[in-house]
Design a protein around this motif. Structure first.
Motif, PDB file in Angstrom:
ATOM      1  N   LEU A  28     -27.017 -51.533  79.419  1.00 55.33           N
ATOM      2  CA  LEU A  28     -26.132 -51.142  80.513  1.00 55.33           C
ATOM      3  C   LEU A  28     -26.704 -49.946  81.268  1.00 55.33           C
ATOM      4  O   LEU A  28     -27.349 -49.078  80.672  1.00 55.33           O
ATOM      5  CB  LEU A  28     -24.747 -50.800  79.977  1.00 55.33           C
ATOM      6  CG  LEU A  28     -23.957 -51.979  79.418  1.00 55.33           C
ATOM      7  CD1 LEU A  28     -22.653 -51.481  78.797  1.00 55.33           C
ATOM      8  CD2 LEU A  28     -23.678 -53.016  80.492  1.00 55.33           C
ATOM      9  N   PRO A  29     -26.447 -49.881  82.570  1.00 57.01           N
ATOM     10  CA  PRO A  29     -26.954 -48.743  83.345  1.00 57.01           C
ATOM     11  C   PRO A  29     -26.300 -47.433  82.919  1.00 57.01           C
ATOM     12  O   PRO A  29     -25.178 -47.423  82.410  1.00 57.01           O
ATOM     13  CB  PRO A  29     -26.587 -49.092  84.792  1.00 57.01           C
ATOM     14  CG  PRO A  29     -25.584 -50.169  84.717  1.00 57.01           C
ATOM     15  CD  PRO A  29     -25.694 -50.825  83.381  1.00 57.01           C
ATOM     16  N   PRO A  98     -25.100 -42.125  95.536  1.00 59.48           N
ATOM     17  CA  PRO A  98     -25.960 -43.285  95.287  1.00 59.48           C
ATOM     18  C   PRO A  98     -27.349 -42.879  94.804  1.00 59.48           C
ATOM     19  O   PRO A  98     -27.781 -41.738  94.991  1.00 59.48           O
ATOM     20  CB  PRO A  98     -26.036 -43.973  96.653  1.00 59.48           C
ATOM     21  CG  PRO A  98     -25.761 -42.902  97.647  1.00 59.48           C
ATOM     22  CD  PRO A  98     -24.842 -41.921  96.965  1.00 59.48           C
ATOM     23  N   ALA A  99     -28.040 -43.840  94.199  1.00 63.15           N
ATOM     24  CA  ALA A  99     -29.423 -43.619  93.764  1.00 63.15           C
ATOM     25  C   ALA A  99     -30.276 -43.285  94.981  1.00 63.15           C
ATOM     26  O   ALA A  99     -30.091 -43.848  96.066  1.00 63.15           O
ATOM     27  CB  ALA A  99     -29.953 -44.860  93.061  1.00 63.15           C
ATOM     28  N   LEU A 100     -31.200 -42.369  94.786  1.00 56.90           N
ATOM     29  CA  LEU A 100     -32.082 -41.968  95.876  1.00 56.90           C
ATOM     30  C   LEU A 100     -33.421 -41.546  95.289  1.00 56.90           C
ATOM     31  O   LEU A 100     -33.473 -40.640  94.448  1.00 56.90           O
ATOM     32  CB  LEU A 100     -31.458 -40.809  96.665  1.00 56.90           C
ATOM     33  CG  LEU A 100     -32.194 -40.331  97.914  1.00 56.90           C
ATOM     34  CD1 LEU A 100     -32.300 -41.453  98.944  1.00 56.90           C
ATOM     35  CD2 LEU A 100     -31.486 -39.138  98.521  1.00 56.90           C
ATOM     36  N   GLY A 101     -34.478 -42.219  95.705  1.00 62.13           N
ATOM     37  CA  GLY A 101     -35.807 -41.901  95.178  1.00 62.13           C
ATOM     38  C   GLY A 101     -35.857 -42.142  93.682  1.00 62.13           C
ATOM     39  O   GLY A 101     -35.434 -43.179  93.187  1.00 62.13           O
ATOM     40  N   ASP A 105     -28.005 -43.099  90.346  1.00 59.97           N
ATOM     41  CA  ASP A 105     -26.729 -42.722  90.943  1.00 59.97           C
ATOM     42  C   ASP A 105     -25.994 -41.765  90.001  1.00 59.97           C
ATOM     43  O   ASP A 105     -26.320 -41.663  88.824  1.00 59.97           O
ATOM     44  CB  ASP A 105     -25.893 -43.942  91.308  1.00 59.97           C
ATOM     45  CG  ASP A 105     -25.387 -44.737  90.124  1.00 59.97           C
ATOM     46  OD1 ASP A 105     -26.109 -44.856  89.122  1.00 59.97           O
ATOM     47  OD2 ASP A 105     -24.262 -45.260  90.208  1.00 59.97           O
ATOM     48  N   ALA A 106     -25.026 -41.054  90.564  1.00 57.98           N
ATOM     49  CA  ALA A 106     -24.378 -39.977  89.797  1.00 57.98           C
ATOM     50  C   ALA A 106     -22.921 -39.835  90.183  1.00 57.98           C
ATOM     51  O   ALA A 106     -22.493 -40.286  91.248  1.00 57.98           O
ATOM     52  CB  ALA A 106     -25.105 -38.657  90.054  1.00 57.98           C
TER      53      ALA A 106
END
Length: 173
Positions: A28-29, A98-101, A105-106
């Motif tokens: 799981l993520p 959101p996820a970036l680079g 994500d957080a």
């Protein structure tokens, strides 16, 4: 939360449920979780730190460690970064980032860090490995040195202070 209370709550939960499909939990993520404090001076300006590890300003706080709540992370990081054991107040904002680079994500939690009087501000001691300077600025003054999402998140935190209602945002919106 008190460790004894947490242990009691975990016991009350009973045995952890077993995985229906072995190995699924490991696949799981994972999300990064952080807790920050909206600390102000008596003029209502926000305490910003100039981190040593990134080009934008930030509020005191940081990423939660394994099995640490966002609130506990906020309390710990504030004390580490500015050398003050502040009474951290209620939740103001939960913001999904959101996820970036290279970053996943957080969830960013912002809590009320309260208002500091001048004698307390005078006792502020920065951890030199974390921050090179601190400033008390209005959000408008700080905005050019913030990521746009952080400016939006803090605007919502300030709004939550006046309404006494925490809010949820997606990337500060």
């Amino acid at each position: 939360m008190d460790d004894d209370i947490r242990r009691g709550d975990l016991v009350a939960e009973g045995e952890p449920e077993q995985e229906f499909n072995p190995g699924i939990a490991a696949r799981l993520p994972r999300k990064t979780v952080a807790g920050g404090a909206l600390v102000r001076d008596e003029a209502g300006r926000i305490l910003f730190l100039e981190p040593t590890y990134k080009p934008t300003l930030d509020i005191p706080g940081g990423i939660a460690e394994y099995d640490e709540s966002p609130y506990e992370a906020c309390v710990r990081e504030v004390q580490e970064e500015i050398g003050l054991a502040l009474p951290i107040g209620p939740l103001l904002v939960v913001d999904w980032v959101p996820a970036l680079g290279v970053w996943s994500d957080a969830l960013a939690f912002v809590f009320d860090g309260g208002i500091l009087d001048q004698p307390t501000i005078d006792r502020l001691v920065l951890d030199p490995s974390e921050a090179r300077a601190h400033y008390f600025l209005t959000l408008e003054e700080a905005a050019p040195r913030l990521r746009p999402s952080m400016a939006r998140r803090l605007a919502r935190a300030l709004q939550a202070l006046t309404t006494s209602r925490p809010t949820y945002t997606d990337f500060g919106r």
